[in-house]
Design an enzyme around this catalytic site. Sequence first.
Site, short mmCIF file in Angstrom:
data_model
loop_
_atom_site.label_atom_id
_atom_site.label_comp_id
_atom_site.label_asym_id
_atom_site.label_seq_id
_atom_site.Cartn_x
_atom_site.Cartn_y
_atom_site.Cartn_z
N LYS A 83 12.86 -51.49 -87.02
CA LYS A 83 12.63 -50.21 -87.70
C LYS A 83 12.30 -49.19 -86.63
CE LYS A 83 9.58 -48.55 -91.42
NZ LYS A 83 8.55 -49.01 -92.37
N ASP B 34 2.99 -50.60 -102.05
CA ASP B 34 4.32 -50.07 -102.38
C ASP B 34 5.25 -51.23 -102.71
OD1 ASP B 34 6.34 -48.17 -102.68
OD2 ASP B 34 6.84 -48.16 -100.54
#
Length: 170
Positions: A2, A137
């Site tokens: 990422k 999340d």
Amino acid sequence: VKVQRPDIQTQVENDLDLFMHLAQMVEGRWAEAARIGLLKIVEDYSKTMKLELDYNREAKNTERMRYAFAGDKRVVIPKVFWDYTTSRVLTEEYIDGIKLSDVAAIDARGWDRGRISELGTRSFLAQVLMHGFFQADPHPGNILILGEDQISFIDFGQMGSLTERRLVKI
């Protein structure tokens, strides 16, 4: 892997400044916005967004979650490769799974959705009630199904926690 976009911090700061300005304006003109604390909500959101920009923090969250589930073969948390991780680059083990939202792929494998649902529910509740540290999340893109009896949680940029007195004692 990422990787943060080059100008994302500046863009996020600018957007958050705009939200703050708008919240101040709205609170000044609408009593209900001031009553619910719109500015405070935006300030809290701003803090959360800024924390998400630090991939070292996310990596530490991942490691903490991996440690919490180390003895549970049903839950897979990716390993962090610290030699290749910085505040702007997060490098983790690749987890080959099916996104929870890909019901067609789950059905194509003949997996029992009820068992998967129970495993997901138990695993998430374990995060909250047993470990007191949980993924804040948990949308279907952050949950991978590896089989009827194995699940993986990924993306620990947003986390929640409970105090010791709120944890379940086993």
